[in-house]
Scaffold this motif. Sequence first.
Motif, short mmCIF file in Angstrom:
data_model
loop_
_atom_site.label_atom_id
_atom_site.label_comp_id
_atom_site.label_asym_id
_atom_site.label_seq_id
_atom_site.Cartn_x
_atom_site.Cartn_y
_atom_site.Cartn_z
N MET B 386 0.83 -1.21 0.00
CA MET B 386 0.00 0.00 0.00
C MET B 386 0.86 1.26 0.00
O MET B 386 0.57 2.23 -0.69
CB MET B 386 -0.93 -0.02 1.22
N ILE B 391 0.19 5.40 -0.37
CA ILE B 391 -0.69 5.54 0.80
C ILE B 391 0.19 5.57 2.06
O ILE B 391 0.89 4.60 2.34
CB ILE B 391 -1.71 4.39 0.85
N GLU B 395 -2.42 5.92 7.13
CA GLU B 395 -3.62 5.67 6.33
C GLU B 395 -3.67 4.19 5.89
O GLU B 395 -4.74 3.59 5.85
CB GLU B 395 -3.66 6.59 5.11
N LEU B 399 -6.62 1.68 6.73
CA LEU B 399 -7.36 0.99 5.67
C LEU B 399 -7.39 -0.51 5.93
O LEU B 399 -8.42 -1.17 5.78
CB LEU B 399 -6.70 1.31 4.32
N LEU B 400 -6.25 -1.04 6.37
CA LEU B 400 -6.19 -2.48 6.66
C LEU B 400 -7.09 -2.83 7.84
O LEU B 400 -7.78 -3.85 7.84
CB LEU B 400 -4.76 -2.90 7.00
N ALA B 403 -10.67 -2.63 6.74
CA ALA B 403 -11.00 -3.79 5.92
C ALA B 403 -11.21 -5.02 6.80
O ALA B 403 -12.10 -5.84 6.57
CB ALA B 403 -9.89 -4.04 4.91
N ILE B 433 -9.95 9.55 5.84
CA ILE B 433 -10.24 8.91 4.55
C ILE B 433 -11.63 8.32 4.61
O ILE B 433 -12.15 8.01 5.67
CB ILE B 433 -9.20 7.83 4.16
N PHE B 435 -13.12 5.49 3.37
CA PHE B 435 -13.37 4.04 3.52
C PHE B 435 -14.61 3.58 2.75
O PHE B 435 -15.25 2.63 3.17
CB PHE B 435 -13.66 3.64 4.98
#
Lengths: 250, 437
Positions: B386, B391, B395, B399-400, B403, B433, B435
């Motif tokens: 990423m 990224i 961030e 994001l991980l 997710a 962010i 998402f």
Amino acid sequence: MLKINNLHASVEDKSILRGINLEVKPGEVHAIMGPNGSGKSTLASVIAGKEEYEVDKGEILLEGENIDELAAEERAHKGIFLSFQYPVEIPGVSVTNFIKTAINETRKAKGLEDMPANEMLKLIREKSELLEIDRKFLSRSLNEGFSGGEKKRNEIFQMAMLEPKLAILDETDSGLDIDALRIVANGVNKLKSKDNAVIVITHYQRLLDYIVPDFVHVLHNGRIVKSGPKELAHELEEKGYDWIKEEVNA
Amino acid sequence: MDLKDKIVSSYLAFEDHLDDNSPLHDIRNQAIKTFEEKGFPTKKEEAWKYTSLKSILNQDYSVFPKQENALEYRDVKKYFIHDIDSYKIVFVDGRYSSHLSQTTHDGIDVCLMSSALSKPKYRIVIENYFNKAATKDSLSSLNTAFAGEGAYIHIRKNKLVEKPIQILHFCSGNESALMLQPRNLIVVDENAHVQIIERHQSLTDNPVLTNSVTEIFANKRAIVDYYKVQNDRETASLIDNTFISQKQESHCSVHTFSFGGKLTRNNLNFFQKGERIDSTLKGVTIIGNKQHVDHNTLVHHIEPNCESHQDYKGIFGDNATGVFNGKVVVEKEAQKANAFQANNNILISDKASINTKPQLEIFADDVKCSHGCTIGQLDESAMFYMRSRGIPEKEAKALLMYAFSNNVLSSVKIPEIKQRITKIIANKLGVNIGFDL
């Protein structure tokens, strides 16, 4: 654009790169070939800024700036792109959302506003058509359950979206059938310009029939032991790598 | 005087105001006796092995708040899911706040426990349901003894309630330390459907301890979707005791989102009293600092052909500690049961920890039961992937993590809740962010 001077790098105290010198100018395509374990993927990872790799000596200059101390994302913001040999599966993050985040974070780093949604959609449509990617594919989780060919096409799709200055394609041809290979190569060729450059890392000459290099370098034991024009790739294909090893040892 | 003694002696004062002839009086007397005998649970008890209440019991809590406190809607608006039309039952320091609430008696009863307990027209429902699902453990008993205020919701047969119902408990901070004991009763009749959102929110850093009991009765074919949003200040602690009694073919789901609080203990109990029942228990926990969240679940499969689905995700940073204790009991008669349980955790700090324990007691011989728990770290190769695309680290981590919890979020049926939770997660992870996965 990229200048590598006497680069030595190691991972967990194991020395892998032992004095790489390489210069890539805008508009050029360089192929780096070599037997397994010669350090090809390490070189790609070190340029992209993978933290496990330690640069022991030498320097990597991007447009004259030493990028040694930069994090992977900062290098990406400066225009380096690495297409992974084994793209990582990220369940729960869609291809679209991932690329949107990547683009907007890159813009943020440059002090720009987020890309307007309609512009983003247009860009996604345009680039996915270039790589012959189905729209449905874009809403799937990133790389999860993708075939080898889909993963590589998705890598080049991301490259097309991000429009890097320097693209490093690490074994992009592995796992591709001939149709996928053509689509991927075609995508790369269409993105090529006089302002950007490509480094193609490959074990085989096959991909180089489609993405034609200006220079071919042979990596062996962490050093570039031979450089030449594109014909060198054919010679390697025919004769294998043993003669190079012998030449080096002699 | 320690808290237990203080509580027991305040019961005597409380008892003076009670109606001697009410059948509830006996229930209360019995309950305070149970609490007096058992006291607050300690780590010596198996079910409390990893959660110590010690650090929250040493405050001098007011058991009955002295004054009423009016809050302005604009000051607390952000704690509501305010972008949808909804019924609201709002309490401030344990007292009903009429101007923040929107109740109804139009075909459904969305109103107050205090009126349900005192008015004759609710007597039958109270007699049939009050304290019928709650177990007689010490904390639920403590709540029962003092049960006075909370939400009373009764949805009649075939009624589909189109607006969700929000239950909010605010603590104004006017007391230097406050103990709250809300009591909610929710009865959903045959073939009716309701969605409920519950939140406890302290408005200052004065300590608050909430010992809440919610009883939910889902009759034949009823559908109940319940969302618990736990994002309180780190000086507020919550012991949430929820008991769900389901009749045949009913579907009940509880989503618990635990991001805040000092100590949170969720005792979530499902009793399947009929065939072809579906029970869903899902949760996302994201905590840091010295926060502690304990999910203690029970699904009791009593009748044949029922299902239960449990999916809890946890992310623990700093010195945070987590507990998951998931008990599934499948009685001999409960053949063809499908019981699934998953608990996946990510530790993002060396000092964070999670104790996870599946507990299966199966007496039937034709069942499908599965359980799995994992504890891991964020995938380093995914992080590099990423970041190499531009990224940044924070961030990419966010994001991980998002997710990772997305499986649970994706089953939230109210989009505004999903958006709100997403925002809280982004806030919690310090990123901006979207998402929008």
